[in-house]
Scaffold this active site. Structure first.
Site, PDB file in Angstrom:
ATOM      1  N   LYS A 190      46.999  34.908  55.926  1.00  0.00           N
ATOM      2  CA  LYS A 190      45.558  34.890  56.185  1.00  0.00           C
ATOM      3  C   LYS A 190      44.816  35.617  55.072  1.00  0.00           C
ATOM      4  O   LYS A 190      44.828  36.844  54.981  1.00  0.00           O
ATOM      5  CB  LYS A 190      45.227  35.562  57.523  1.00  0.00           C
ATOM      6  CG  LYS A 190      43.840  35.146  57.995  1.00  0.00           C
ATOM      7  CD  LYS A 190      43.120  36.180  58.804  1.00  0.00           C
ATOM      8  CE  LYS A 190      42.294  37.129  58.000  1.00  0.00           C
ATOM      9  NZ  LYS A 190      41.260  36.550  57.125  1.00  0.00           N
ATOM     10  N   SER A 244      40.704  47.201  53.845  1.00  0.00           N
ATOM     11  CA  SER A 244      39.986  48.455  54.055  1.00  0.00           C
ATOM     12  C   SER A 244      40.792  49.425  54.910  1.00  0.00           C
ATOM     13  O   SER A 244      41.699  49.031  55.646  1.00  0.00           O
ATOM     14  CB  SER A 244      38.649  48.160  54.731  1.00  0.00           C
ATOM     15  OG  SER A 244      38.908  47.545  55.973  1.00  0.00           O
ATOM     16  N   ASN A 245      40.399  50.662  54.810  1.00  0.00           N
ATOM     17  CA  ASN A 245      41.051  51.731  55.535  1.00  0.00           C
ATOM     18  C   ASN A 245      40.948  51.527  57.049  1.00  0.00           C
ATOM     19  O   ASN A 245      41.926  51.706  57.790  1.00  0.00           O
ATOM     20  CB  ASN A 245      40.348  53.024  55.103  1.00  0.00           C
ATOM     21  CG  ASN A 245      41.106  54.234  55.512  1.00  0.00           C
ATOM     22  OD1 ASN A 245      40.815  54.781  56.558  1.00  0.00           O
ATOM     23  ND2 ASN A 245      42.089  54.632  54.720  1.00  0.00           N
ATOM     24  N   CYS A 299      40.874  48.510  44.131  1.00  0.00           N
ATOM     25  CA  CYS A 299      41.345  49.692  44.871  1.00  0.00           C
ATOM     26  C   CYS A 299      41.723  50.785  43.887  1.00  0.00           C
ATOM     27  O   CYS A 299      41.698  51.963  44.206  1.00  0.00           O
ATOM     28  CB  CYS A 299      42.533  49.322  45.740  1.00  0.00           C
ATOM     29  SG  CYS A 299      43.845  48.527  44.810  1.00  0.00           S
ATOM     30  N   GLU A 400      34.715  55.600  49.430  1.00  0.00           N
ATOM     31  CA  GLU A 400      34.910  54.453  48.533  1.00  0.00           C
ATOM     32  C   GLU A 400      33.652  53.586  48.529  1.00  0.00           C
ATOM     33  O   GLU A 400      33.185  53.153  49.580  1.00  0.00           O
ATOM     34  CB  GLU A 400      36.096  53.615  49.026  1.00  0.00           C
ATOM     35  CG  GLU A 400      36.408  52.445  48.102  1.00  0.00           C
ATOM     36  CD  GLU A 400      37.567  51.594  48.601  1.00  0.00           C
ATOM     37  OE1 GLU A 400      37.562  51.200  49.776  1.00  0.00           O
ATOM     38  OE2 GLU A 400      38.471  51.310  47.791  1.00  0.00           O
TER      39      GLU A 400
HETATM   40  P1  NAD Z   1      38.983  44.111  54.875  1.00  0.00           P
HETATM   41  O1  NAD Z   1      39.756  45.187  55.550  1.00  0.00           O
HETATM   42  O2  NAD Z   1      37.617  43.841  55.347  1.00  0.00           O
HETATM   43  O3  NAD Z   1      39.772  42.718  54.988  1.00  0.00           O
HETATM   44  C1  NAD Z   1      41.095  42.575  54.525  1.00  0.00           C
HETATM   45  C2  NAD Z   1      41.746  41.434  55.294  1.00  0.00           C
HETATM   46  O4  NAD Z   1      41.903  41.820  56.666  1.00  0.00           O
HETATM   47  C3  NAD Z   1      40.919  40.156  55.313  1.00  0.00           C
HETATM   48  O5  NAD Z   1      41.760  39.033  55.240  1.00  0.00           O
HETATM   49  C4  NAD Z   1      40.259  40.220  56.689  1.00  0.00           C
HETATM   50  O6  NAD Z   1      39.879  38.954  57.183  1.00  0.00           O
HETATM   51  C5  NAD Z   1      41.383  40.815  57.513  1.00  0.00           C
HETATM   52  N1  NAD Z   1      40.969  41.411  58.784  1.00  0.00           N
HETATM   53  C6  NAD Z   1      39.741  41.861  59.154  1.00  0.00           C
HETATM   54  N2  NAD Z   1      39.783  42.332  60.421  1.00  0.00           N
HETATM   55  C7  NAD Z   1      41.057  42.197  60.853  1.00  0.00           C
HETATM   56  C8  NAD Z   1      41.738  42.509  62.068  1.00  0.00           C
HETATM   57  N3  NAD Z   1      41.111  43.072  63.099  1.00  0.00           N
HETATM   58  N4  NAD Z   1      43.056  42.238  62.160  1.00  0.00           N
HETATM   59  C9  NAD Z   1      43.729  41.695  61.112  1.00  0.00           C
HETATM   60  N5  NAD Z   1      43.135  41.361  59.937  1.00  0.00           N
HETATM   61  C10 NAD Z   1      41.819  41.617  59.816  1.00  0.00           C
HETATM   62  O7  NAD Z   1      39.018  44.442  53.304  1.00  0.00           O
HETATM   63  P2  NAD Z   1      38.288  43.650  52.120  1.00  0.00           P
HETATM   64  O8  NAD Z   1      36.830  43.962  52.216  1.00  0.00           O
HETATM   65  O9  NAD Z   1      38.711  42.231  52.092  1.00  0.00           O
HETATM   66  O10 NAD Z   1      38.918  44.354  50.833  1.00  0.00           O
HETATM   67  C11 NAD Z   1      38.404  45.510  50.270  1.00  0.00           C
HETATM   68  C12 NAD Z   1      39.259  46.700  50.609  1.00  0.00           C
HETATM   69  O11 NAD Z   1      40.614  46.436  50.219  1.00  0.00           O
HETATM   70  C13 NAD Z   1      38.873  47.948  49.846  1.00  0.00           C
HETATM   71  O12 NAD Z   1      38.872  49.052  50.716  1.00  0.00           O
HETATM   72  C14 NAD Z   1      39.973  48.103  48.798  1.00  0.00           C
HETATM   73  O13 NAD Z   1      40.178  49.406  48.353  1.00  0.00           O
HETATM   74  C15 NAD Z   1      41.148  47.560  49.548  1.00  0.00           C
HETATM   75  N6  NAD Z   1      42.224  47.170  48.613  1.00  0.00           N
HETATM   76  C16 NAD Z   1      43.349  47.943  48.548  1.00  0.00           C
HETATM   77  C17 NAD Z   1      44.374  47.611  47.652  1.00  0.00           C
HETATM   78  C18 NAD Z   1      45.622  48.456  47.570  1.00  0.00           C
HETATM   79  O14 NAD Z   1      46.623  47.971  47.072  1.00  0.00           O
HETATM   80  N7  NAD Z   1      45.607  49.690  48.039  1.00  0.00           N
HETATM   81  C19 NAD Z   1      44.245  46.489  46.836  1.00  0.00           C
HETATM   82  C20 NAD Z   1      43.081  45.739  46.927  1.00  0.00           C
HETATM   83  C21 NAD Z   1      42.079  46.077  47.832  1.00  0.00           C
END
Ligand code: NAD
Length: 508
Positions: A190, A244-245, A299, A400
Site C-alpha cells: 500500500k 510519520s511518527n 526523513c 519535524e
Molecule cells: P504517513 O504516516 O502519513 O503515511 C505513510 C503511509 O501510511 C501511507 O501509505 C499512508 O496511507 C499509510 N497510513 C496512514 N494511516 C494509516 C493507518 N492507520 N494504518 C496503516 N497505514 C496508514 O507519512 P507520509 O506523510 O506519507 O510520509 C512522511 C513521513 O515519512 C515523514 O514523517 C518522514 O520523516 C517519514 N519518512 C521516514 C523515512 C525513514 O526511513 N525513517 C523515510 C521516508 C519518510
C-alpha cells in the site's frame, strides 16, 4: 532571496490522465470505494496525471486472500530463482530509468537529477537483494555431541504488508518489496495516495519480470480506510512501514499486541554540526544538500544546523549566499535547484512552521514566503528558509517540518553541542564536520542516531549497510542490508542427530 524560475513551460494536462487500478491476485481491478483520488503535478496542478477509485476494505481482504493463496507456490520456488525474477525487474527498471524518473518528478515534484538519483539507488538495492537469493542461508555450528549437525535455516514469514510514504516513491517501495519477495513472502503493498502512478509502474514491472499472480498485490487508497486491515488481519505476519511518527507508533502497537513483527521507519530532525576546525567549503556543500535537497522532504534532511560560535557568522553567511542562488521551480526545468512541496497540506505545514518560528522569537534570515510569481502560482512553492537564533526549547528546533526550513543554533562547547543535538525525540541521522579526531570519535560515540555521517551530509544510504533510526525515528529491525532481509524471515534451528543409535547424554 531565492530567485524564481519564470520559464517553466511544461505541458499542462496530458491527453488522458491514467486511470489506475488495484492489482489483486494478478488482475487489475477498479477500486470499489466511492472515493476518487486525483493525482496532480505539485509543480503545476493544472496537470492531472492519474485518477483512481480507492480500494475498499473488501478489496484489502481480497488482496490478503490472494497473497495467502499464492504464498505456498512462492515459498516452494527456490531462493535463487526468486532472486532471478528480482534481477530481471531491476534490469527493466534500469532500461526505463529516465522515463520513470520523469514520471517521479511530475508526480512527486523533486527535481529530475534527484529523481534519477533515486532510481539509481533503488535499482542498486534491487540488484543487491537479488544476489541475496544465492546467500539466503543460515549457519552451521559445531555441536557438543558427536555426529550431531546443528544448523539454522531462514524461512519466509507468509503474507506481509508493505506500507510506504510519498517522499521516495520508487526507492522506499523497492527496498522493502525486494527483501520481502526474495525471502519468499507474499506481499500486500500500500503506497501513499500522493504517488500512485509510480507504485503501479513498480508492480507492472515485477509482473513483467515473471512474478506469479498473487505474490505481489497493490492496494491504492487512504490509510485511514484500509490501513488497519493491512495491519490487524490475522494472516499478516509482519508489517514493514515507513511514514510519520504518529502512524508508525500506531502500527507498531497493533503489531506488538498481535505478537507479529513490525519495522517502522519514521520521522527525523537531523542535526548537521559544523565545528570550529571544519573545512567550511566542504561543510557548505553537505549542509546545502541536506537542508534543501528534495525540498527538505527527506526523513534524513538536515533540519537543524548547530554551529560552533567561532565560525557561526562566517559559515551562516556562506549558507545564506548559497541559498540565494537556488532557483525554485518545476523540477523538469534543468535550471531548477529546488522543486515544490508535495501538496497543499505540506505547503501549509511549511508556512505554519515559519509563522510559529517567528512567534517563538527566531530570527528569519532568508526566505519565509510562498512563491506565486508567474508559473509558480500553479504549484506549491515555498522559499528555502533559514532561521537563526533558534532556541532549543522551540518547536522549530524539536519538531519535524519536512520542508526547506533550516533552524540554526550556536554553541560554545562540545558538551553543549552534544546535549543540544540529542535533545530531540528523533534520532535518525546526523552529520559532523570537523577535523579533530578526538572530537569526531566522541561525536560518533555520544550522538543518539541510527546513522552518523562524518564530513558528509546527513542524507543517503547504501544497500549493504543498515538504514534506520533510534528513539522516535525507528522501531524494529533496520532496513536494507542483511538486517533488512532477515526481518522478512523466521530463523529455524535444526538439531540433526545421525548417530543412528540411542545416545546417553546429560545435555538435554
Ligand atoms: P504517513 O504516516 O502519513 O503515511 C505513510 C503511509 O501510511 C501511507 O501509505 C499512508 O496511507 C499509510 N497510513 C496512514 N494511516 C494509516 C493507518 N492507520 N494504518 C496503516 N497505514 C496508514 O507519512 P507520509 O506523510 O506519507 O510520509 C512522511 C513521513 O515519512 C515523514 O514523517 C518522514 O520523516 C517519514 N519518512 C521516514 C523515512 C525513514 O526511513 N525513517 C523515510 C521516508 C519518510
Amino acid at each position: 532571496m531565492a530567485t524564481l524560475t519564470k520559464t517553466a513551460s511544461q505541458k499542462k494536462t496530458p491527453a488522458t490522465p491514467a486511470n489506475l487500478k488495484q492489482y489483486i491476485g494478478g488482475k487489475w481491478v477498479e477500486g470499489a470505494a466511492e472515493r476518487v483520488v486525483v493525482s496532480t503535478n505539485p509543480a503545476d496542478t493544472r496537470e492531472v496525471l492519474a485518477k483512481f477509485k480507492s480500494a475498499d476494505k473488501a478489496q484489502a481482504l481480497a488482496a490478503i486472500e490472494a497473497a495467502k493463496k499464492a504464498f505456498p507456490g512462492w515459498r516452494a520456488t527456490t531462493a535463487p530463482a526468486r532472486g532471478r525474477i528480482l534481477a530481471k525487474a531491476a534490469q527493466i527498471c534500469r532500461e526505463r530509468r529516465d522515463e520513470l524518473a520523469t514520471l517521479m518528478t511530475r508526480e512527486q515534484g523533486k527535481i529530475l537529477p534527484e529523481a534519477k538519483g533515486e532510481m539509481d539507488k533503488g535499482i542498486t538495492l534491487m540488484e543487491w537483494f537479488a544476489g541475496e537469493g544465492m546467500r539466503l542461508g543460515g549457519v552451521s555450528m559445531p555441536s557438543e555431541l558427536s555426529k550431531n549437525l546443528l544448523y539454522t535455516v531462514r524461512q519466509p514469514l507468509g503474507v506481509v504488508s508493505v506500507i510506504t510514504p510519498w517522499n521516495f516513491p520508487f526507492a522506499i517501495p523497492v527496498w522493502k518489496l525486494s527483501p520481502a519477495l526474495v525471502a519468499g513472502n507474499a506481499v500486500v503493498f500500500k503506497p501513499a495516495s500522493l504517488v500512485p502512478a509510480m507504485a503501479v509502474k513498480i508492480v507492472e514491472i515485477f509482473a513483467e519480470a515473471g512474478l506469479p499472480p498473487g505474490v505481489l498485490n497493490l492496494i491504492l487508497g487512504a490509510g485511514s480506510l484500509i490501513g488497519d486491515t493491512l495491519v490487524e488481519h490475522p494472516a499478516i505476519r509482519a508489517v514493514s512501514f515507513t511514514g510519520s511518527n504518529s502512524v508508525g507508533k500506531r502500527v507498531h502497537t497493533i503489531c506488538g499486541t498481535r505478537g507479529v513483527k513490525a519495522t517502522c521507519e519514521m520521522g527525523g530532525k537531523n542535526p548537521g554540526v559544523v565545528w570550529e576546525d571544519a573545512d567550511l567549503s566542504l561543510a557548505l556543500g553537505g549542509i546545502m544538500k541536506g537542508a534543501f535537497g528534495s525540498t527538505g522532504q527527506r526523513c534524513t534532511a538536515t533540519s537543524r544546523l548547530i554551529l560552533h560560535e567561532k565560525i557561526a557568522d562566517k559559515f551562516l553567511k556562506m549558507v545564506v549566499d548559497e541559498t540565494k542562488k537556488i532557483k525554485v521551480g518545476n523540477g523538469l526545468d534543468p535550471a531548477t535547484g529546488m522543486g515544490p512541496a508535495v501538496d497543499d497540506g505540506q505547503l501549509q505545514t511549511d508556512l505554519d512552521y515559519i509563522e510559529i518560528a517567528k512567534k517563538e522569537g527566531a530570527k528569519l534570515v532568508l526566505g519565509g514566503k510562498r512563491l506565486t510569481d508567474g508559473e509558480l502560482a500553479h504549484g506549491y512553492f515555498v522559499e528555502p528558509t533559514i532561521f537563526d537564533n533558534v532556541k532549543p526549547s522551540s518547536r522549530l528546533f524539536k519538531e519535524e517540518v519536512f520542508g526547506p526550513v533550516l533552524a540554526v543554533t550556536r554553541v560554545k562547547t562540545f558538551d553543549e553541542m552534544i546535549e543540544l543535538a540529542n535533545d530531540c525525540e528523533f534520532g535518525l541521522t546526523c552529520a559532523f564536520y570537523g577535523q579533530d579526531l578526538t572530537n569526531v570519535m566522541n561525536f560518533v560515540d555520544r550522538i543518539e542516531a541510527g546513522m552518523v555521517h562524518v564530513n558528509s551530509p546527513t542524507i543517503g544510504g547504501e544497500a549493504q549497510v543498515p538504514f534506520g533510526g533510534v528513539k522516535g525515528s525507528g522501531v524494529g529491525d533496520r532496513e536494507m542490508s542483511k538486517e533488512g532481509l532477515h526481518f522478512f524471515t523466521e530463523l529455524k534451528t535444526v538439531f540433526l542427530d545421525y548417530t543412528g543409535e540411542r545416545r546417553e547424554s546429560n545435555l538435554y
